[in-house]
Design a protein around this motif. Structure first.
Motif: not given
Length: 542
Positions: A269-278, A400-402, A431-433, A482-488
């Motif tokens: 729903l959102m760019s960062d996925g923070r809200d899960l439902t409308p 994605y690649n990982d 989601y991906m970077d 999480k470090c691995q999510d930076v920019g995703a």
């Protein structure tokens, strides 16, 4: 979208058109700049001077702008002019009065409603053309420019245009998130990284009241409103390739759970996925963007959710290609195809091809009424093939690649990150970077804040950027820590694009040509000029 979005040979001189000029069957005022159409055909414009109205009421009466609190009828289907033709909004639940409806009524203290940033005339999103017109017509007094997030920072002088430059120039809304991350009513998370403000052109991240070191520490990033339409494709869990439902990306246990029902949900729903439902998104937006002073009622949330789930939008008419849906046209075009379509299916295979076949346009179509129309349709058909078939090396894309796909990994746009049937986005979680936010791939943006992220030694690093990352927007990591999510960030739907420029979550592509150029540069694809124009024309009809 500007004149670079449509092929022009030669390029005629730019003229201004009168603000009152409208195309048939539409309530949308034409953009002020002239449009240059494919195959060198320009729209006729009138060289009259533009005179801006000084009366708020004169613009509020324009049926293209949905003013919060107005008593209007939301039609079952409505079309509005955009840069390429017309966008259609299909209200599958049927026409209704907006009087008192929670989506169209201010439920906060600043005069905004949900519709303020999700305008039907902009494909249920918000275009920068509309934003600029609204500023002119109201001298910046519309609730759209509320200090809390319609300006670069609430502490700036609100009457100055420069204080709203990110909204006016790039269509960006300030999103201010608590640091350390925490969900509403939950204790803070322990992030895997520290964050430092390297550059702060807006001043908000170093502001003593609103900044990172204030009494209520928060991080300000600037993002485009996502369109509120076609939500069934965002909300349903992935099905994959029929009849198999056991592929890697269909592992629903990787998804979070709906706090109301306990079932798995997507993150899209959102760019960062923070809200899960409308409902959760509406509640969050009411507090953050509408400045609601108390909780939104259950009835209001249910009304907003019901409306958002019944709205479909897509381009319906092209200035050159003419009607895009109906007999003889590609089956995936128009909002009716989205209403009828099956959500959350892969479209990168012979069973389901993302937007269906464009074969009927490969020679312009049997009903082509001019050489110009035939040439444009042929270009769109070629662009569909480039999108679907033209493979290139995708490399160093975090999340994605990982995922076990390999690095590098050879795919096309349609068989890679934009493979969802009828939507051209990624299947959940999605989601991906891509390099939109993180250096060194991000488009240079001196107007945006720049952060230095340093990850803990024990943290799983960002797969291709390590433990020290420079970013304009940490994205998903501001939610998970999480470090691995930076920019995703979440990939977005590819429908109604012509109605809602600019593109990407940070507005870095002013038009569709800049969008194509970003991918060409990021992955060293080597598109020819013809391929680029074909892609632009293809994207403009979705």
């Amino acid at each position: 979208m500007n004149t670079s979005d449509r092929k022009a040979t030669p390029n005629p001189p730019t003229q201004r058109r009168p603000r009152w000029l409208r195309l048939p069957r539409s309530g949308r005022r034409l953009p002020q700049s002239s449009r240059v159409l494919a195959a060198g055909v320009a729209l006729v414009t009138l060289g009259l001077p533009h005179v801006a109205s000084t009366a708020e009421s004169s613009y509020a009466a324009d049926p293209a702008w949905w003013q919060p609190g107005d008593s209007r009828v939301m039609p079952a289907r409505v079309e509005y002019d955009d840069a390429s033709g017309r966008v259609a909004v299909l209200n599958a639940g049927g026409a209704f009065s907006t009087k008192g409806h929670a989506f169209f009524t201010p439920i906060g203290s600043n005069g905004r409603a949900c519709v303020t940033c999700h305008q039907p005339s902009d494909g249920m999103g918000l275009s920068v053309d509309t934003i600029r017109r609204r500023w002119e017509e109201t001298q910046g007094k519309d609730p759209l420019f509320a200090a809390i997030d319609g300006s670069n920072c609430p502490s700036l002088p609100q009457a100055d245009r420069a204080s709203h430059s990110l909204l006016l120039d790039r269509g960006l809304i300030r999103v201010y998130l608590p640091w350390p991350p925490r969900a509403a009513g939950a204790p803070p998370l322990q992030p895997e990284f520290s964050i430092e403000v390297v550059s702060d052109p807006t001043g908000c991240n170093t502001d003593p009241v609103y900044g990172l070191h204030s009494s209520t520490p928060s991080i300000s990033v600037f993002r485009r409103p996502r369109p509120v339409a076609n939500l069934k494709y965002l909300l349903e869990l992935p099905h994959g390739v029929p009849p198999s439902d056991f592929l890697f990306y269909n592992d629903k246990s990787l998804m979070p759970r709906n706090p109301e029902t306990g079932g798995f949900v997507t993150l899209q729903l959102m760019s960062d996925g923070r809200d899960l439902t409308p409902k959760l998104q509406a509640r969050d937006a009411a507090g953050m963007h509408l400045q609601a002073q108390g909780p939104v009622t259950v009835a209001q949330l249910e009304q907003i959710e019901a409306f958002e789930k019944q709205v479909y939008m897509a381009q319906s008419v092209d200035h050159v290609g003419q009607d895009l849906s109906g007999s003889g046209n590609p089956p995936g075009l128009g909002p009716e195809a989205l209403e009828k379509g099956a959500p959350a299916r892969l479209g990168n295979n012979p069973i389901n091809r993302i937007f269906g076949t464009f074969a009927m346009w490969e020679k312009g179509g049997a009903d082509a009424q001019s050489d110009t129309q035939r040439t444009f349709r042929e270009s769109v058909a070629r662009g569909a093939d480039v999108f679907y078939l033209r493979r290139f090396i995708i490399n160093d894309v975090g999340k994605y690649n990982d995922k076990g796909l390999g690095n590098p990994f050879k795919r096309s746009c349609g068989s890679g990150c934009h493979n969802t049937l009828l939507m051209g986005m990624d299947l959940a979680p999605g989601y991906m970077d891509l390099g939109l936010n993180n250096l060194p791939w991000a488009t240079p943006r001196p107007d945006l804040p720049l952060f230095k992220v340093v990850c803990d030694a024990a943290a799983v690093p960002q797969s291709y950027l390590g433990r020290v990352i420079y970013t304009h927007d940490p994205g998903r990591a501001l939610i998970t820590g999480k470090c691995q999510d930076v920019g995703a960030s979440m990939t977005q739907q590819s429908r109604g694009l012509a109605a809602r420029a600019p593109y990407f979550m940070n507005g870095s592509a002013a038009n569709l040509r800049e969008l194509v150029d970003f991918y060409d540069r990021r992955f060293n694809i080597g598109y020819t000029e013809t391929e680029k124009q074909d892609l632009v024309n293809f994207l403009s009809v979705l």
